[in-house]
Design a protein around this motif. Structure first.
Motif, short mmCIF file in Angstrom:
data_model
loop_
_atom_site.label_atom_id
_atom_site.label_comp_id
_atom_site.label_asym_id
_atom_site.label_seq_id
_atom_site.Cartn_x
_atom_site.Cartn_y
_atom_site.Cartn_z
N TYR A 1 -5.93 -23.81 5.43
CA TYR A 1 -6.47 -23.91 4.06
C TYR A 1 -7.31 -25.17 3.95
O TYR A 1 -6.88 -26.26 4.38
CB TYR A 1 -5.33 -23.98 3.03
CG TYR A 1 -5.80 -23.97 1.59
CD1 TYR A 1 -5.89 -22.78 0.87
CD2 TYR A 1 -6.18 -25.15 0.94
CE1 TYR A 1 -6.34 -22.75 -0.44
CE2 TYR A 1 -6.63 -25.14 -0.38
CZ TYR A 1 -6.71 -23.94 -1.06
OH TYR A 1 -7.16 -23.92 -2.36
N CYS B 1 -9.77 -27.37 1.06
CA CYS B 1 -10.22 -27.46 -0.33
C CYS B 1 -11.73 -27.25 -0.39
O CYS B 1 -12.48 -27.92 0.31
CB CYS B 1 -9.88 -28.82 -0.93
SG CYS B 1 -8.11 -29.12 -0.96
N CYS C 1 -5.02 -25.31 -6.01
CA CYS C 1 -4.89 -25.17 -4.55
C CYS C 1 -3.47 -24.76 -4.17
O CYS C 1 -3.28 -24.00 -3.21
CB CYS C 1 -5.30 -26.45 -3.85
SG CYS C 1 -7.07 -26.73 -3.93
N HIS D 1 -3.65 -27.85 6.61
CA HIS D 1 -4.36 -28.04 5.35
C HIS D 1 -5.38 -29.13 5.59
O HIS D 1 -5.06 -30.18 6.14
CB HIS D 1 -3.36 -28.44 4.26
CG HIS D 1 -3.95 -28.37 2.87
ND1 HIS D 1 -5.17 -28.92 2.55
CD2 HIS D 1 -3.47 -27.82 1.72
CE1 HIS D 1 -5.42 -28.71 1.26
NE2 HIS D 1 -4.41 -28.03 0.73
N HIS E 1 -5.08 -35.82 -4.86
CA HIS E 1 -5.10 -34.36 -4.84
C HIS E 1 -4.07 -33.75 -3.88
O HIS E 1 -3.26 -32.91 -4.28
CB HIS E 1 -6.51 -33.86 -4.53
CG HIS E 1 -6.66 -32.37 -4.57
ND1 HIS E 1 -6.29 -31.63 -5.68
CD2 HIS E 1 -7.10 -31.47 -3.65
CE1 HIS E 1 -6.53 -30.35 -5.44
NE2 HIS E 1 -7.01 -30.22 -4.21
N HIS E 2 -4.10 -34.17 -2.63
CA HIS E 2 -3.18 -33.54 -1.67
C HIS E 2 -1.73 -33.97 -1.88
O HIS E 2 -0.80 -33.18 -1.68
CB HIS E 2 -3.64 -33.83 -0.23
CG HIS E 2 -4.90 -33.07 0.11
ND1 HIS E 2 -5.66 -33.35 1.21
CD2 HIS E 2 -5.50 -32.02 -0.52
CE1 HIS E 2 -6.70 -32.50 1.25
NE2 HIS E 2 -6.62 -31.70 0.20
N GLU F 1 -0.66 -31.69 -4.58
CA GLU F 1 -0.48 -30.32 -4.07
C GLU F 1 0.89 -30.20 -3.39
O GLU F 1 1.62 -29.23 -3.59
CB GLU F 1 -1.56 -29.97 -3.03
CG GLU F 1 -2.88 -29.54 -3.61
CD GLU F 1 -3.81 -29.00 -2.51
OE1 GLU F 1 -3.32 -28.31 -1.60
OE2 GLU F 1 -5.01 -29.28 -2.57
ZN ZN Z 1 -7.19 -28.66 -2.86
#
Ligand code: ZN
Ligand code: AMP
Length: 465
Positions: A27, A29, A220, A235, A245-246, A249
């Motif tokens: 995955y 972003c 996400c 990822h 962000h991560h 997540e």
């Molecule tokens: Zn993301």
């Protein structure tokens, strides 16, 4: 051949072991679609395209699932839509902006030789999954409702901060800059927020009666789970996404699913920089992929020259984007293509190339290997290697067109020719050759001849065929 990858989570290079070799899951972003992608935005796309190709090579093309999302709900999109289409209802204007930007993004990334991901989910098509995840987090005590918002309760996640390696104090200092009064703790972050009338909105989770829209991080978490499952292999994204962000997540996904990890391996590309600073829209120091492909400073580069220029720097290092380096990359490609007659690509990629890529995507090493093959009989193999790296295998396109489709800016060519003449007259032959090579890299071939009448040296040029 064993693949080793640097894992941001453990801060070391590790042997890669897929959870399921029959379906390796990646995955990355994707873009927020409100404007042209700049060449910095293209770096993760190219880096993870190399990884995708390598995984397909190693595990079989049918055994890799690559998901890269499209963020089509975001305040920047709303602002751009209102600005560009002031007389159109906001939701319709938003659709125009996102459709146009998404199509442009695809065109640009394909020009850079990037394969389409297996799945490209849109945030707006996964709102139901986001709401379900948010409800689950509330039920587990990891999230709470406050004034039409849903917030993630960071205190419910003791391992928060592990990916970025930030201390609680550091994170607190950052979070305190702007604290909404309804947050129980300054670190808590938004999962869902209310929409104003006319803004994009959906029925809210958490029993909230007013409609709203998701925060960025939950998108996400929901899309990766929907397409890759609760735990997947890799990822990826740019280094700027590590925090928050991560980190967010991971908190959302692990708490919602009750898992030890969200992805086994976290990979981050370094910044593409201009004079030591990150290329970004906000700093205004950016050039778009579209400009480079269609006309910038009087020239246009083929997509593979842009791609090749990125390969010269290892993906975790900062990459200095300069015109000189781009022209050099273009020239190398031109030399490689110019030397040999086209062949059918061979099916075997030279093992030295695969080995270099399998060592944490060592593309500078790949280039060194390609230089070794250059000129040798193995050109068919070289072609295959280039194909493996995403080149078309066709001769580099040296079409000198500017953005309006007009022929290349002959003014700049003439200027360079004049500069070369000056260098020659000054007996600076190194400089004269450098300029000739730079012109050649742009697909311009020079012809020197003495004027029969005056005996003066005259240089004419033509576009290489
Ligand atoms: Zn993301
Ligand atoms: P954004 O549109 O800012 O969300 O960025 C989209 C992707 O591009 C993210 O993975 C970012 O990390 C990445 N990115 C943005 N700017 C740069 C840059 N200058 N160098 C490398 N990657 C970048």
């Amino acid at each position: 051949m064993s693949l080793t990858i640097y894992n941001t989570l453990t801060r070391r290079k590790e042997a890669f072991e897929p959870l399921d070799p029959g379906n390796v899951r990646l995955y990355v972003c994707g873009p927020t679609v409100y404007d042209y992608a700049h060449i910095g935005n293209a770096r993760p796309v190219v880096v993870f395209d190399v990884l995708f190709r390598l995984l397909r090579h190693t595990y079989g093309p049918g055994h890799v699932t690559y998901v890269r999302n499209i963020t089509d709900v975001d305040d920047k999109i709303n602002a751009r839509a209102a600005q560009d289409y002031p007389d159109t209802p906001l939701n319709e204007a938003i659709r125009k902006v996102t459709e146009k930007t998404e199509a442009q993004f695809h065109e640009d990334m394909r020009a850079l030789g990037a394969l389409d991901p297996t799945v490209e989910p849109r945030a707006t098509e996964h709102i139901v999954q986001m709401c379900a995840m948010i409800d689950r987090l509330i039920a587990k005590g990891c999230a709470y409702v406050a004034e039409g918002h849903v917030l993630f309760r960071v205190a419910s996640m003791p391992e928060y901060g592990t990916l970025s390696g930030r201390s609680l104090d550091e994170m607190l200092a950052g979070a305190r800059v702007e604290v909404a009064p309804f947050k129980q703790d300054p670190m808590d972050f938004v999962l869902w927020k209310p929409s104003k009338p006319g803004e994009p909105s959906w029925p809210s989770p958490g029993g909230i009666e007013t409609p709203g829209r998701p925060g960025w991080h939950i998108e996400c978490s929901a899309m990766s789970a929907a397409h890759l499952g609760e735990v997947f292999d890799i990822h990826g994204g740019g280094i700027d996404l590590v925090f928050p962000h991560h980190e967010n997540e991971i908190a959302q996904s692990r708490c919602a699913h009750g898992t030890d990890v969200m992805a086994k391996v976290w990979m981050h590309n370094g910044f593409l920089q201009v004079e030591g600073e990150k290329m970004s829209k906000s700093l205004g120091n950016f050039v778009t992929v579209h400009e480079l492909l269609t006309g910038w400073q009087g020239y246009a580069w083929p997509g593979e020259a842009l791609r090749f220029n990125m390969f010269r720097t290892h993906y975790r290092q900062p990459l200095d984007w300069t015109r000189v380096s781009l022209d050099e990359a273009h020239k190398t490609l031109w030399d490689w293509y110019g030397d040999v007659e086209p062949h059918e690509p061979a099916s075997e990629v030279p093992s030295a190339i695969v080995e270099a890529l399998s060592d944490d995507l060592n593309t500078p090493k790949v280039i060194a290997e390609l230089h070794k093959l250059h000129g040798a009989k193995q050109f068919a193999e070289l072609r295959a290697a280039l194909g493996f790296l995403g080149f078309s295998g066709e001769r580099a396109k040296i079409e000198r067109t500017s953005s309006d489709g007009a022929p290349a800016d002959s003014g700049s060519v003439d200027e360079l020719i004049a500069a070369r003449l000056v260098a020659r007259q000054a007996k600076d032959f190194a400089e004269a050759d450098r300029i000739r090579d730079a012109l050649q890299a742009m697909g311009i071939v020079l012809k020197d001849a003495k004027d029969p009448e005056t005996g003066e040296l005259k240089t004419t040029w033509e576009v290489a065929r």
